[in-house]
Write a protein that holds these residues in place. Structure first.
Motif, PDB file in Angstrom:
ATOM      1  N   SER A  14       4.327   3.766  -9.631  1.00  0.00           N
ATOM      2  CA  SER A  14       4.176   4.468  -8.352  1.00  0.00           C
ATOM      3  C   SER A  14       3.580   3.550  -7.293  1.00  0.00           C
ATOM      4  O   SER A  14       4.047   3.519  -6.144  1.00  0.00           O
ATOM      5  CB  SER A  14       3.285   5.710  -8.522  1.00  0.00           C
ATOM      6  N   ILE A  15       2.547   2.802  -7.676  1.00  0.00           N
ATOM      7  CA  ILE A  15       1.954   1.842  -6.743  1.00  0.00           C
ATOM      8  C   ILE A  15       2.982   0.767  -6.380  1.00  0.00           C
ATOM      9  O   ILE A  15       3.142   0.395  -5.207  1.00  0.00           O
ATOM     10  CB  ILE A  15       0.699   1.185  -7.354  1.00  0.00           C
ATOM     11  N   PHE A  73      -0.798   5.552  -1.586  1.00  0.00           N
ATOM     12  CA  PHE A  73      -1.483   4.510  -2.361  1.00  0.00           C
ATOM     13  C   PHE A  73      -2.873   4.970  -2.818  1.00  0.00           C
ATOM     14  O   PHE A  73      -3.172   4.933  -4.022  1.00  0.00           O
ATOM     15  CB  PHE A  73      -1.575   3.220  -1.543  1.00  0.00           C
ATOM     16  N   PHE A  86      -4.044   5.796  -6.736  1.00  0.00           N
ATOM     17  CA  PHE A  86      -5.147   4.999  -7.263  1.00  0.00           C
ATOM     18  C   PHE A  86      -6.257   5.905  -7.793  1.00  0.00           C
ATOM     19  O   PHE A  86      -6.738   5.749  -8.923  1.00  0.00           O
ATOM     20  CB  PHE A  86      -5.688   4.083  -6.160  1.00  0.00           C
ATOM     21  N   MET A  92      -3.418  -1.829 -10.920  1.00  0.00           N
ATOM     22  CA  MET A  92      -2.951  -1.242  -9.664  1.00  0.00           C
ATOM     23  C   MET A  92      -2.764  -2.303  -8.578  1.00  0.00           C
ATOM     24  O   MET A  92      -1.804  -2.262  -7.803  1.00  0.00           O
ATOM     25  CB  MET A  92      -3.926  -0.167  -9.177  1.00  0.00           C
ATOM     26  N   VAL A 130       0.920  -4.151  -6.527  1.00  0.00           N
ATOM     27  CA  VAL A 130       1.190  -4.391  -5.108  1.00  0.00           C
ATOM     28  C   VAL A 130       2.353  -5.372  -4.941  1.00  0.00           C
ATOM     29  O   VAL A 130       2.970  -5.450  -3.875  1.00  0.00           O
ATOM     30  CB  VAL A 130      -0.098  -4.904  -4.399  1.00  0.00           C
TER      31      VAL A 130
END
Length: 198
Positions: A29-30, A128, A132, A150, A154
């Motif tokens: 997802s991140i 984001f 997180f 996480m 990026v």
């Protein structure tokens, strides 16, 4: 203040967390939300010029409109989180993201597209930090390792844009940008999962 002296954090222990289905879903997802963010802002000018026929000087402003939406979205998210849960906000922002990204690719007029670029920024703004925080909330005792994973995710911001560019070169900018729609649909699925598995 919490201490984690009994747990030794290693590279292996961090990557080992990807064996946990929830952590893997959130890692991806991140990866995708950063890809959406960078992919949209880096290609918004091309979309406005090639798909809508907006002149180059005006199209450059697309990035500013997007960032303005993101800025306001951050403030709005802080206020909204005092009234609804982070899981619900995650769900509704992904729904807004899907609708706005699809709309920006099919809307016929130049006037509406500026508003939609702004709304995409609103939608992306809080995903984001929501992902997180929800991940850390699930396994607070592994927060250091999760944080490392996480931040590693990026890297999506360096991978998704070239994919968009490659598809755009083979077809059109609108089809290339559809990668962002697919990515946002994934985030919506994950938000539904988070809501049902508290």
């Amino acid at each position: 203040e919490s201490r984690q002296d009994s747990v030794k954090v290693t590279l292996g222990s961090s990557f080992g967390l990807l064996g946990n289905r929830f952590i893997l879903l959130m890692f991806l997802s991140i990866f995708l939300v950063v890809g959406i963010d960078v992919g949209f802002q880096s290609n918004s000018g091309q979309l406005l010029m090639k798909h809508f026929g907006i002149d180059e000087k005006s199209a450059v402003l697309g990035r500013s409109v997007y960032f303005f939406g993101r800025m306001l979205g951050t403030f709005a998210g802080a206020i909204i989180l005092t009234r609804i849960s982070s899981r619900k906000l995650f769900l509704w922002t992904t729904v807004l993201g899907i609708v706005s990204l699809i709309s920006v690719l099919i809307v016929p007029g130049q006037i509406l597209v500026w508003g939609l670029v702004f709304i995409v920024g609103l939608a992306v703004a809080n995903i984001f930090p929501l992902v997180f925080s929800l991940t850390i909330e699930r396994l607070p005792e592994r927060s250091n390792e999760i944080s490392g994973l996480m931040i590693m995710a990026v890297s999506g911001g360096a991978i998704i844009p070239p994919i968009i560019g490659w598809i755009s070169d083979k077809s059109s900018i609108a089809i290339g940008m559809s990668v962002l729609v697919v990515s946002m649909i994934y985030l919506w699925v994950v938000s539904m999962y988070c809501l049902k598995n508290k």
